[in-house]
Design a protein around this motif. Structure first.
Motif, PDB file in Angstrom:
ATOM      1  N   SER A   1       0.852  -1.191   0.000  1.00 63.03           N
ATOM      2  CA  SER A   1       0.000   0.000   0.000  1.00 63.03           C
ATOM      3  C   SER A   1       0.883   1.235   0.000  1.00 63.03           C
ATOM      4  N   PHE A   2       1.207   1.712  -1.180  1.00 58.88           N
ATOM      5  CA  PHE A   2       2.204   2.760  -1.355  1.00 58.88           C
ATOM      6  C   PHE A   2       1.895   4.031  -0.568  1.00 58.88           C
ATOM      7  N   SER A   3       0.668   4.505  -0.645  1.00 61.01           N
ATOM      8  CA  SER A   3       0.310   5.776  -0.019  1.00 61.01           C
ATOM      9  C   SER A   3       0.349   5.721   1.503  1.00 61.01           C
ATOM     10  N   SER A   4       0.424   4.536   2.087  1.00 64.39           N
ATOM     11  CA  SER A   4       0.407   4.379   3.536  1.00 64.39           C
ATOM     12  C   SER A   4       1.791   4.408   4.173  1.00 64.39           C
ATOM     13  N   VAL A   5       2.841   4.473   3.360  1.00 66.76           N
ATOM     14  CA  VAL A   5       4.188   4.338   3.903  1.00 66.76           C
ATOM     15  C   VAL A   5       5.095   5.495   3.510  1.00 66.76           C
ATOM     16  N   VAL A   6       6.105   5.695   4.334  1.00 64.51           N
ATOM     17  CA  VAL A   6       7.161   6.652   4.050  1.00 64.51           C
ATOM     18  C   VAL A   6       8.091   6.045   3.005  1.00 64.51           C
ATOM     19  N   MET A   7       8.520   6.850   2.057  1.00 62.24           N
ATOM     20  CA  MET A   7       9.435   6.380   1.024  1.00 62.24           C
ATOM     21  C   MET A   7      10.763   7.120   1.112  1.00 62.24           C
ATOM     22  N   ALA A   8      11.789   6.503   0.539  1.00 59.34           N
ATOM     23  CA  ALA A   8      13.119   7.083   0.630  1.00 59.34           C
ATOM     24  C   ALA A   8      14.004   6.627  -0.518  1.00 59.34           C
TER      25      ALA A   8
END
Length: 123
Positions: free
Chosen positions: A28-35
């Motif tokens: 669930s891409f929108s639910s997590v912090v990305m880096a």
């Protein structure tokens, strides 16, 4: 099931620019912090950019602050890294990944890494 596919790297002269892209799937891409991370020859993998779930917050280490910009497209599960005024010390393989949280120790959310994209800055 988690997949991370980086692209956009290449050979660039000092002072040049590149825009890296990362296509993600399997979570669930929108639910997590990305880096974005990078790993140079003989060096440990280092965190170079972080973005919050909705893109309201970003963080960068001093080594790239003012030159790199991370952004995300939650509708298409993609994250980008705009790199300007590149230096020879930016040469590395660049990877995208999710983080457990925005604040605190930045640990990867998944034990999955893509093959990365090579950025070479050289005159």
């Amino acid at each position: 099931q988690v997949q991370l596919v980086e692209s956009g790297g290449g050979l660039v002269r000092p002072g040049g620019s590149l825009r890296l892209s990362c296509v993600t799937s399997g979570f669930s891409f929108s639910s997590v912090v990305m880096a974005w991370h990078r790993q140079a020859p003989g060096m440990e993998r280092e965190l170079v950019a972080t973005i919050s779930q909705f893109g309201a917050g970003t963080k960068y280490p001093d080594s790239v602050k003012g030159r790199f910009t991370i952004s995300r497209d939650n509708d298409n599960s993609m994250v980008y890294l705009q790199m300007n005024n590149l230096k020879t010390e930016d040469t590395a393989v660049y990877y995208c990944n999710a983080l457990e949280s925005y604040n605190g120790t930045p640990r990867p959310r998944y034990n999955v890494w893509g093959q990365g994209t090579q950025v070479t800055v050289s005159s």
